[in-house]
Design a protein around this motif. Structure first.
Motif, PDB file in Angstrom:
ATOM      1  N   GLY A 188       3.592  35.314  17.608  1.00  0.00           N
ATOM      2  CA  GLY A 188       3.889  33.980  17.564  1.00  0.00           C
ATOM      3  C   GLY A 188       5.541  33.678  17.427  1.00  0.00           C
ATOM      4  N   ARG A 189       5.758  34.982  16.771  1.00  0.00           N
ATOM      5  CA  ARG A 189       7.207  34.825  15.958  1.00  0.00           C
ATOM      6  C   ARG A 189       8.424  35.626  16.733  1.00  0.00           C
ATOM      7  NH1 ARG A 189       8.545  36.355  11.326  1.00  0.00           N
ATOM      8  NH2 ARG A 189       6.725  37.735  10.939  1.00  0.00           N
ATOM      9  N   PHE A 190       7.715  37.034  17.474  1.00  0.00           N
ATOM     10  CA  PHE A 190       8.431  38.016  17.835  1.00  0.00           C
ATOM     11  C   PHE A 190       7.995  37.993  19.648  1.00  0.00           C
ATOM     12  CE2 PHE A 190       9.153  40.902  14.028  1.00  0.00           C
ATOM     13  CZ  PHE A 190       9.703  39.588  13.272  1.00  0.00           C
ATOM     14  N   THR A 191       8.839  38.423  20.359  1.00  0.00           N
ATOM     15  CA  THR A 191       8.896  38.782  21.763  1.00  0.00           C
ATOM     16  C   THR A 191       9.289  40.038  22.046  1.00  0.00           C
ATOM     17  OG1 THR A 191       8.708  36.277  22.057  1.00  0.00           O
ATOM     18  CG2 THR A 191       9.063  37.989  24.037  1.00  0.00           C
ATOM     19  N   ILE A 192       8.675  40.784  22.687  1.00  0.00           N
ATOM     20  CA  ILE A 192       9.085  42.224  23.182  1.00  0.00           C
ATOM     21  C   ILE A 192       9.264  42.022  24.712  1.00  0.00           C
ATOM     22  CG2 ILE A 192       6.812  43.023  23.416  1.00  0.00           C
ATOM     23  CD1 ILE A 192       7.956  45.799  22.891  1.00  0.00           C
ATOM     24  N   SER A 193      10.505  42.463  25.231  1.00  0.00           N
ATOM     25  CA  SER A 193      10.777  42.582  26.670  1.00  0.00           C
ATOM     26  C   SER A 193      11.379  43.874  26.848  1.00  0.00           C
ATOM     27  CB  SER A 193      11.411  41.262  27.176  1.00  0.00           C
ATOM     28  OG  SER A 193      12.559  41.186  26.609  1.00  0.00           O
ATOM     29  N   LYS A 194      11.455  44.046  28.318  1.00  0.00           N
ATOM     30  CA  LYS A 194      12.152  45.304  28.786  1.00  0.00           C
ATOM     31  C   LYS A 194      12.753  45.240  30.188  1.00  0.00           C
ATOM     32  CE  LYS A 194       9.722  49.066  29.583  1.00  0.00           C
ATOM     33  NZ  LYS A 194       8.694  49.852  30.553  1.00  0.00           N
ATOM     34  N   ASP A 195      13.732  45.924  30.336  1.00  0.00           N
ATOM     35  CA  ASP A 195      14.526  45.705  31.682  1.00  0.00           C
ATOM     36  C   ASP A 195      14.367  47.127  32.204  1.00  0.00           C
ATOM     37  OD1 ASP A 195      16.136  45.799  33.875  1.00  0.00           O
ATOM     38  OD2 ASP A 195      17.363  44.046  32.990  1.00  0.00           O
TER      39      ASP A 195
END
Length: 123
Positions: A65-72
Motif C-alpha cells: 500500500g506504500r511501495f509500488t514496483i514497476s519495470k520497463d
C-alpha cells in the motif's frame, strides 16, 4: 547483465522517493526482478518483486500500500516508488534479477545483484 541502482537519499518521514535500477545494455524480458533492503545490524529482506512480463507483483507486508514496483522491459529499467516513508524504511536498497519463471521472495534465488543505494528516513 549488470544492474545499477540509484535514487536513494535523505527524506523526512511521510515523504516519497523513487528508486531506479538500470540494466546495462540489456532488456529485462528474461528476468523477474526484485528489490531487497538491508538495515544496519539486520539481515537483507525482500521488499517487492515483479515477474518477467511485469504482470505480477509481490510485496512485503511492511510496504504494501506504500511501495509500488514497476519495470520497463524495453528500456531495461526497474523502479520502486516509495510513499509514506517511515524511519523503519531506512536501509540500503538493492535491485536484483532472477531467471526463474517463479517470482521469488528469497534472495538466494536471485542471480544478479546491483550495488545498493542508501535510503535514510528521518523522523
Amino acid at each position: 547483465v549488470q544492474l545499477q541502482a540509484s535514487g536513494g537519499g535523505l527524506v523526512q518521514a511521510g515523504g516519497s522517493l523513487t528508486l531506479s535500477c538500470a540494466a546495462s545494455g540489456r532488456t529485462l524480458w528474461s528476468y523477474g526482478m526484485g528489490w531487497f533492503r538491508q538495515a544496519p545490524g539486520k539481515e537483507r529482506e525482500f521488499v517487492a518483486g515483479i515477474s518477467r512480463a511485469g504482470t505480477s507483483t509481490r510485496y512485503a507486508d511492511s510496504v504494501k500500500g506504500r511501495f509500488t514496483i514497476s519495470k520497463d522491459n524495453v528500456k531495461g529499467a526497474l523502479y520502486l516508488q516509495m510513499t509514506s516513508l517511515k524511519p523503519d524504511d531506512t536501509a540500503v536498497y538493492y535491485c536484483a534479477a532472477q531467471t526463474s519463471a517463479f517470482l521469488s521472495e528469497f534472495s538466494h534465488e536471485y542471480d544478479i545483484w546491483g550495488q545498493g543505494t542508501l535510503v535514510t528516513v528521518s523522523s
